[in-house]
Design a protein around this motif. Structure first.
Motif, PDB file in Angstrom:
ATOM      1  N   THR A   1       0.843  -1.207   0.000  1.00  0.00           N
ATOM      2  CA  THR A   1       0.000   0.000   0.000  1.00  0.00           C
ATOM      3  C   THR A   1       0.871   1.248   0.000  1.00  0.00           C
ATOM      4  OG1 THR A   1      -0.285  -0.102   2.420  1.00  0.00           O
ATOM      5  CG2 THR A   1      -2.034  -1.085   1.079  1.00  0.00           C
ATOM      6  N   SER A   2       2.026   1.197   0.674  1.00  0.00           N
ATOM      7  CA  SER A   2       2.922   2.371   0.688  1.00  0.00           C
ATOM      8  C   SER A   2       3.466   2.615  -0.719  1.00  0.00           C
ATOM      9  CB  SER A   2       4.088   2.160   1.659  1.00  0.00           C
ATOM     10  OG  SER A   2       3.585   1.987   2.963  1.00  0.00           O
ATOM     11  N   TYR A   3       3.803   1.537  -1.406  1.00  0.00           N
ATOM     12  CA  TYR A   3       4.286   1.672  -2.780  1.00  0.00           C
ATOM     13  C   TYR A   3       3.175   2.236  -3.675  1.00  0.00           C
ATOM     14  CZ  TYR A   3       6.240   0.446  -7.326  1.00  0.00           C
ATOM     15  OH  TYR A   3       6.695   0.500  -8.619  1.00  0.00           O
ATOM     16  N   ALA A   4       1.956   1.751  -3.491  1.00  0.00           N
ATOM     17  CA  ALA A   4       0.832   2.259  -4.300  1.00  0.00           C
ATOM     18  C   ALA A   4       0.649   3.766  -4.064  1.00  0.00           C
ATOM     19  CB  ALA A   4      -0.453   1.502  -3.956  1.00  0.00           C
ATOM     20  N   VAL A   5       0.793   4.196  -2.806  1.00  0.00           N
ATOM     21  CA  VAL A   5       0.653   5.631  -2.508  1.00  0.00           C
ATOM     22  C   VAL A   5       1.777   6.412  -3.200  1.00  0.00           C
ATOM     23  CG1 VAL A   5       0.783   7.361  -0.648  1.00  0.00           C
ATOM     24  CG2 VAL A   5      -0.603   5.286  -0.347  1.00  0.00           C
ATOM     25  N   ASP A   6       3.001   5.881  -3.152  1.00  0.00           N
ATOM     26  CA  ASP A   6       4.130   6.575  -3.806  1.00  0.00           C
ATOM     27  C   ASP A   6       3.905   6.683  -5.317  1.00  0.00           C
ATOM     28  OD1 ASP A   6       5.369   6.720  -1.377  1.00  0.00           O
ATOM     29  OD2 ASP A   6       6.804   5.087  -1.760  1.00  0.00           O
ATOM     30  N   VAL A   7       3.483   5.591  -5.931  1.00  0.00           N
ATOM     31  CA  VAL A   7       3.283   5.607  -7.385  1.00  0.00           C
ATOM     32  C   VAL A   7       2.118   6.531  -7.743  1.00  0.00           C
ATOM     33  CG1 VAL A   7       2.756   4.204  -9.425  1.00  0.00           C
ATOM     34  CG2 VAL A   7       4.275   3.301  -7.659  1.00  0.00           C
ATOM     35  N   ALA A   8       1.070   6.516  -6.917  1.00  0.00           N
ATOM     36  CA  ALA A   8      -0.060   7.424  -7.176  1.00  0.00           C
ATOM     37  C   ALA A   8       0.393   8.879  -7.055  1.00  0.00           C
ATOM     38  CB  ALA A   8      -1.207   7.126  -6.205  1.00  0.00           C
ATOM     39  N   ASP A   9       1.236   9.173  -6.064  1.00  0.00           N
ATOM     40  CA  ASP A   9       1.760  10.549  -5.926  1.00  0.00           C
ATOM     41  C   ASP A   9       2.507  10.961  -7.193  1.00  0.00           C
ATOM     42  OD1 ASP A   9       0.812  10.897  -3.360  1.00  0.00           O
ATOM     43  OD2 ASP A   9       2.720  10.425  -2.366  1.00  0.00           O
ATOM     44  N   GLU A  10       3.278  10.014  -7.724  1.00  0.00           N
ATOM     45  CA  GLU A  10       4.109  10.323  -8.881  1.00  0.00           C
ATOM     46  C   GLU A  10       3.276  10.449 -10.166  1.00  0.00           C
ATOM     47  OE1 GLU A  10       6.951   7.168  -9.694  1.00  0.00           O
ATOM     48  OE2 GLU A  10       7.117   7.832 -11.778  1.00  0.00           O
ATOM     49  N   LEU A  11       2.391   9.461 -10.394  1.00  0.00           N
ATOM     50  CA  LEU A  11       1.715   9.396 -11.701  1.00  0.00           C
ATOM     51  C   LEU A  11       0.339  10.045 -11.725  1.00  0.00           C
ATOM     52  CD1 LEU A  11       2.367   5.648 -12.722  1.00  0.00           C
ATOM     53  CD2 LEU A  11       3.781   7.654 -13.228  1.00  0.00           C
ATOM     54  N   LEU A  12      -0.345  10.046 -10.595  1.00  0.00           N
ATOM     55  CA  LEU A  12      -1.766  10.412 -10.631  1.00  0.00           C
ATOM     56  C   LEU A  12      -2.083  11.755  -9.981  1.00  0.00           C
ATOM     57  CD1 LEU A  12      -3.240   6.871  -9.847  1.00  0.00           C
ATOM     58  CD2 LEU A  12      -2.777   7.905 -12.073  1.00  0.00           C
ATOM     59  N   THR A  13      -1.303  12.146  -8.973  1.00  0.00           N
ATOM     60  CA  THR A  13      -1.562  13.446  -8.333  1.00  0.00           C
ATOM     61  C   THR A  13      -1.518  14.586  -9.357  1.00  0.00           C
ATOM     62  OG1 THR A  13      -0.701  12.577  -6.278  1.00  0.00           O
ATOM     63  CG2 THR A  13      -0.859  14.969  -6.424  1.00  0.00           C
ATOM     64  N   PRO A  14      -0.561  14.563 -10.306  1.00  0.00           N
ATOM     65  CA  PRO A  14      -0.550  15.633 -11.308  1.00  0.00           C
ATOM     66  C   PRO A  14      -1.825  15.672 -12.168  1.00  0.00           C
ATOM     67  CG  PRO A  14       1.522  14.380 -11.370  1.00  0.00           C
ATOM     68  CD  PRO A  14       0.600  13.649 -10.460  1.00  0.00           C
ATOM     69  N   LEU A  15      -2.588  14.576 -12.177  1.00  0.00           N
ATOM     70  CA  LEU A  15      -3.826  14.551 -12.963  1.00  0.00           C
ATOM     71  C   LEU A  15      -5.051  14.892 -12.113  1.00  0.00           C
ATOM     72  CD1 LEU A  15      -3.062  11.241 -14.913  1.00  0.00           C
ATOM     73  CD2 LEU A  15      -2.814  13.593 -15.758  1.00  0.00           C
ATOM     74  N   GLY A  16      -4.811  15.339 -10.883  1.00  0.00           N
ATOM     75  CA  GLY A  16      -5.931  15.748 -10.043  1.00  0.00           C
ATOM     76  C   GLY A  16      -6.484  14.641  -9.154  1.00  0.00           C
ATOM     77  N   VAL A  17      -5.782  13.518  -9.077  1.00  0.00           N
ATOM     78  CA  VAL A  17      -6.238  12.421  -8.211  1.00  0.00           C
ATOM     79  C   VAL A  17      -5.827  12.720  -6.771  1.00  0.00           C
ATOM     80  CG1 VAL A  17      -5.886   9.956  -7.684  1.00  0.00           C
ATOM     81  CG2 VAL A  17      -6.153  10.720 -10.067  1.00  0.00           C
ATOM     82  N   GLU A  18      -6.736  12.400  -5.824  1.00  0.00           N
ATOM     83  CA  GLU A  18      -6.429  12.630  -4.407  1.00  0.00           C
ATOM     84  C   GLU A  18      -6.496  11.327  -3.622  1.00  0.00           C
ATOM     85  OE1 GLU A  18      -9.121  15.590  -2.998  1.00  0.00           O
ATOM     86  OE2 GLU A  18      -8.155  17.178  -4.191  1.00  0.00           O
ATOM     87  N   LEU A  19      -5.563  11.185  -2.706  1.00  0.00           N
ATOM     88  CA  LEU A  19      -5.551  10.024  -1.819  1.00  0.00           C
ATOM     89  C   LEU A  19      -6.735  10.138  -0.847  1.00  0.00           C
ATOM     90  CD1 LEU A  19      -3.961   7.492  -0.839  1.00  0.00           C
ATOM     91  CD2 LEU A  19      -2.728   9.020   0.717  1.00  0.00           C
ATOM     92  N   ALA A  20      -7.556   9.086  -0.794  1.00  0.00           N
ATOM     93  CA  ALA A  20      -8.717   9.102   0.111  1.00  0.00           C
ATOM     94  C   ALA A  20      -8.572   8.033   1.190  1.00  0.00           C
ATOM     95  CB  ALA A  20     -10.002   8.901  -0.691  1.00  0.00           C
ATOM     96  N   SER A  21      -7.317   7.712   1.506  1.00  0.00           N
ATOM     97  CA  SER A  21      -6.977   6.764   2.570  1.00  0.00           C
ATOM     98  C   SER A  21      -5.922   7.416   3.446  1.00  0.00           C
ATOM     99  CB  SER A  21      -6.366   5.483   1.969  1.00  0.00           C
ATOM    100  OG  SER A  21      -7.312   4.796   1.198  1.00  0.00           O
ATOM    101  N   PRO A  22      -5.749   6.904   4.675  1.00  0.00           N
ATOM    102  CA  PRO A  22      -4.701   7.483   5.527  1.00  0.00           C
ATOM    103  C   PRO A  22      -3.323   7.339   4.877  1.00  0.00           C
ATOM    104  CG  PRO A  22      -6.150   6.051   6.802  1.00  0.00           C
ATOM    105  CD  PRO A  22      -6.515   5.857   5.366  1.00  0.00           C
ATOM    106  N   ARG A  23      -2.507   8.386   4.978  1.00  0.00           N
ATOM    107  CA  ARG A  23      -1.148   8.336   4.438  1.00  0.00           C
ATOM    108  C   ARG A  23      -0.228   7.542   5.368  1.00  0.00           C
ATOM    109  NH1 ARG A  23       1.586  10.765   0.287  1.00  0.00           N
ATOM    110  NH2 ARG A  23      -0.216  11.780  -0.625  1.00  0.00           N
TER     111      ARG A  23
END
Ligand code: PLP
Length: 407
Positions: free
Chosen positions: A314-336
């Motif tokens: 899950t930590s890796y998924a959060v890191d990859v989402a930060d890298e690839l998806l945050t720039p597209l407006g995606v937001e983490l909706a789970s605890p960091r």
């Protein structure tokens, strides 16, 4: 392949387990092992052998020889593999929904004169619906806690509403939407200090987050077995009742399998001693076999090692989402903070419903949860880091294709 993912897979002590699951060889990305776990390869031959030898060969003798004891035998295995509970405290049968009904009714009956059931508004729907049904039936009031849907219920929130009127506190250990990991020992203590019982729903934690039911002094728990326990569609759920409460509680579905002497077929119901009194009808034996295979695997890997891999995934998924998806407006909706997170990660974006449909077309299988969450469930023994990377790259590709004007 992404070098970071390859390194993580190379260093993964549990990586070898992945090949034991059906479909491991396929490029399909499975992000829904928290909703329906993949089958183990041993389960197919096991089911065939069951039909041919046990069912086909032993016929009705099978009940006396093994099947009648199976709910208890598997309950004991489950208790020791991942629930931190001793023998004779867990049994398997019915669905989680039905077990919730049994235990909520049993709990409120054990607190006569108390008028409230405490629960939060973001619990899984079946929990809320069953609690509402019991409240109607027994003339009780539901005391609702409002929670942040990207987090979950806190001990302070529970402390603010419990009191001498509270019969039962009902809590989901891992929030199905956000993966928020509730503080079981603290909330249990708060409920007990108010004289209430507490019922934990472990559907999204059993098999992935270590649970210490006895150490945490939990009264009651339920959970399903087709999520991280890979029991297969509709495999029977489990319930836990602390030994100290077993003879004090009686459940409302008084069937012959929970009776003291089922084969005496007597004129009236007398509950069995111990955990068996929480059974009702004939146990679903065929439905328990795949679960038994998975429990053996979890016991072999060790639940603490499973949790360590879950945190890494899950930590890796959060890191990859930060890298690839945050720039597209995606937001983490789970605890960091991984300490506050169960085995999945939810990512919000207004287009996630459409994104999920497009991903399924591409053999990338996450889940979608309202209001606009893409839920990435990462079953530790059947998921690789490369799979996480490739699936999240597909999310990026689909989102980019849908939002050209944003770029
Ligand atoms: C999956 C889930 C259930 C499912 O209940 P069933 O009776 O098996 O349909 C119940 N509660 C929670 C918290 C869940 O995540």
């Amino acid at each position: 392949m992404d070098p970071a993912a390859a390194d993580l897979d190379a260093g993964d002590l549990l990586g070898g387990y992945r090949d034991r699951f059906v479909g491991a060889e396929s490029p399909l990305v499975y992000f829904d092992g928290n909703s329906l776990g993949r089958p183990l390869r041993v389960t197919g031959p096991r089911l065939t052998a069951f039909v041919e030898q046990e069912w086909g060969g032993r016929l009705i003798r099978g009940w006396d020889e093994a099947w009648l004891e199976l709910p208890r035998v598997i309950g004991d295995d489950l208790a020791s593999a991942c629930l931190g509970a001793g023998p004779g405290t867990v049994t398997v049968g019915d669905s989680t929904t039905v077990l919730l009904y049994k235990l909520i009714r049993a709990a409120v009956a054990a607190r006569p004169g108390r008028t409230e059931i405490v629960l939060d508004r973001d619990q899984f729907p079946t929990d809320r619906y069953v609690a509402a049904g019991v409240a109607d039936e027994c003339g009780l009031t539901l005391r609702w806690i409002d929670v942040d849907t990207t987090a979950g219920v806190t001990p302070d929130q529970v402390a603010a509403v419990v009191g001498p009127q509270t019969a039962l506190v009902l809590v989901n250990h891992v929030a199905y939407r956000s993966a928020w990991l509730a503080d079981v020992p603290a909330i249990t203590r708060i409920a007990h200090d108010a004289g209430a019982l507490v019922l934990w729903d472990l559907c999204h934690s059993a098999g992935v987050v270590p649970v210490l039911l006895e150490e945490w002094e939990v009264d009651l728990a339920v959970g399903c077995t087709y999520k991280y326990l890979n029991g297969g569609p509709g495999s029977p759920a489990f319930l836990y009742v602390a030994g100290r409460l077993q003879d004090e509680l009686t459940q409302p579905i008084q069937g012959w399998m929970g009776a003291a002497e089922p084969f005496l077929m007597g004129p009236s119901y007398e509950p069995a001693q111990g955990i068996r009194r929480f059974l009702s009808g004939t146990p679903a034996i065929v439905g328990m076999l795949a679960l038994q295979d998975m429990l053996a695997l979890v016991a072999d890997a060790g639940i603490d090692a499973v949790r360590a891999k879950s945190v890494a995934l899950t930590s890796y998924a959060v890191d990859v989402a930060d890298e690839l998806l945050t720039p597209l407006g995606v937001e983490l909706a789970s605890p960091r903070d991984p300490e506050l997170r169960g085995g999945h990660v939810t990512l919000n974006h207004p287009l996630m419903r459409e994104v999920t449909a497009a991903l399924w077309q591409r053999d990338v299988i996450p889940d979608y949860r309202d209001p606009h969450g893409l839920r990435i469930g990462l079953s530790p023994l059947s998921t690789s880091f490369a799979e996480v990377r490739s699936g999240l790259e597909s999310v990026r590709d689909v989102l980019v294709g849908m939002t050209p004007s944003d770029r």
